[in-house]
Design a protein around this motif. Structure first.
Motif, PDB file in Angstrom:
ATOM      1  N   ALA A  53       0.916  -1.155  -0.121  1.00  0.00           N
ATOM      2  CA  ALA A  53       0.090  -0.044  -0.054  1.00  0.00           C
ATOM      3  C   ALA A  53       0.796   1.195   0.055  1.00  0.00           C
ATOM      4  N   TYR A  54       1.706   1.293   0.672  1.00  0.00           N
ATOM      5  CA  TYR A  54       2.955   2.569   0.646  1.00  0.00           C
ATOM      6  C   TYR A  54       3.472   2.715  -0.408  1.00  0.00           C
TER       7      TYR A  54
ATOM      8  N   VAL B 168      -5.586  -5.550  -4.937  1.00  0.00           N
ATOM      9  CA  VAL B 168      -7.156  -5.893  -5.016  1.00  0.00           C
ATOM     10  C   VAL B 168      -7.275  -7.271  -5.110  1.00  0.00           C
ATOM     11  N   GLY B 169      -6.618  -7.728  -6.021  1.00  0.00           N
ATOM     12  CA  GLY B 169      -6.416  -9.269  -5.993  1.00  0.00           C
ATOM     13  C   GLY B 169      -6.157 -10.109  -4.856  1.00  0.00           C
TER      14      GLY B 169
ATOM     15  N   VAL C 156     -10.554  -4.590  -2.152  1.00  0.00           N
ATOM     16  CA  VAL C 156     -10.620  -3.212  -2.975  1.00  0.00           C
ATOM     17  C   VAL C 156      -9.823  -1.948  -2.339  1.00  0.00           C
ATOM     18  N   GLU C 157      -9.946  -1.816  -0.873  1.00  0.00           N
ATOM     19  CA  GLU C 157      -9.588  -0.811  -0.352  1.00  0.00           C
ATOM     20  C   GLU C 157      -7.784  -0.872   0.055  1.00  0.00           C
ATOM     21  N   ILE C 158      -7.457   0.132  -0.569  1.00  0.00           N
ATOM     22  CA  ILE C 158      -6.081   0.264  -0.159  1.00  0.00           C
ATOM     23  C   ILE C 158      -5.652   1.457   0.912  1.00  0.00           C
TER      24      ILE C 158
END
Length: 170
Positions: free
Chosen positions: A20-21, A72-73, A77-79
């Motif tokens: 995510a970072y 997402v995979g 979906v939420e990053i």
């Protein structure tokens, strides 16, 4: 010069947070390359440098897109927003605003690519999934190619101008 060993704090982040970072930083990297392109134009540097920065910006956007799809995979979906040093803090680009030295501009680009390559290496080491590891290894190898391209520009510019700046020997 960027301290790649100083990036070791990233190794302590869980895969989900690190990914995510880095997604966020790939977007930042694209913006920084756009700034470097504008900086190069303002310095009246030949088109190859500006073109390289535009290409690197586009590729950073593509990497960001690939990483988002991978996230997402893998995780949904939420990053999440993850705090950590910015690319400016991880490289010497902070001082670039007042620089009018082509070598300083190219050095910043080289540092951005070195940071990216290191992060992809860390990400590859954090996953047991061979497909995901292959994706990170591929992205890391593209960063290595970017490094070589920037190094080539440094050598080319140095050769054309007959000037060698201390610390920029390729």
């Amino acid at each position: 010069m960027v301290d790649l060993e100083g990036l070791s704090f990233l190794e302590g982040l869980p895969m989900r947070e690190l990914l995510a970072y880095w997604i966020s930083l790939e977007g930042d990297k694209a913006l920084l390359y756009e700034k470097l392109s504008e900086k190069a134009k303002g310095m009246e540097i030949e088109g190859a440098v500006c073109d390289m920065f535009k290409l690197l910006s586009q590729e950073a956007r593509q990497h960001e897109k690939k990483l988002r799809a991978l996230y997402v995979g893998e995780f949904g979906v939420e990053i999440p927003a993850v705090s950590g040093p910015s690319l400016e803090e991880l490289s010497d680009i902070r001082g670039l605003e007042s620089e009018n030295d082509v070598f300083a501009v190219l050095k910043c680009a080289l540092e951005l690519e070195e940071v990216a390559e290191r992060v992809y290496s860390i990400l590859a080491g954090k996953t047991d999934d061979e497909t995901v590891r292959a994706i990170f290894s591929y992205l890391g190898s593209t960063e290595r190619l970017h490094e070589r391209a920037v190094e080539s520009l440094i050598r080319d510019y140095d050769y054309r101008n007959g000037v060698r700046k201390k610390g920029m020997e390729a």
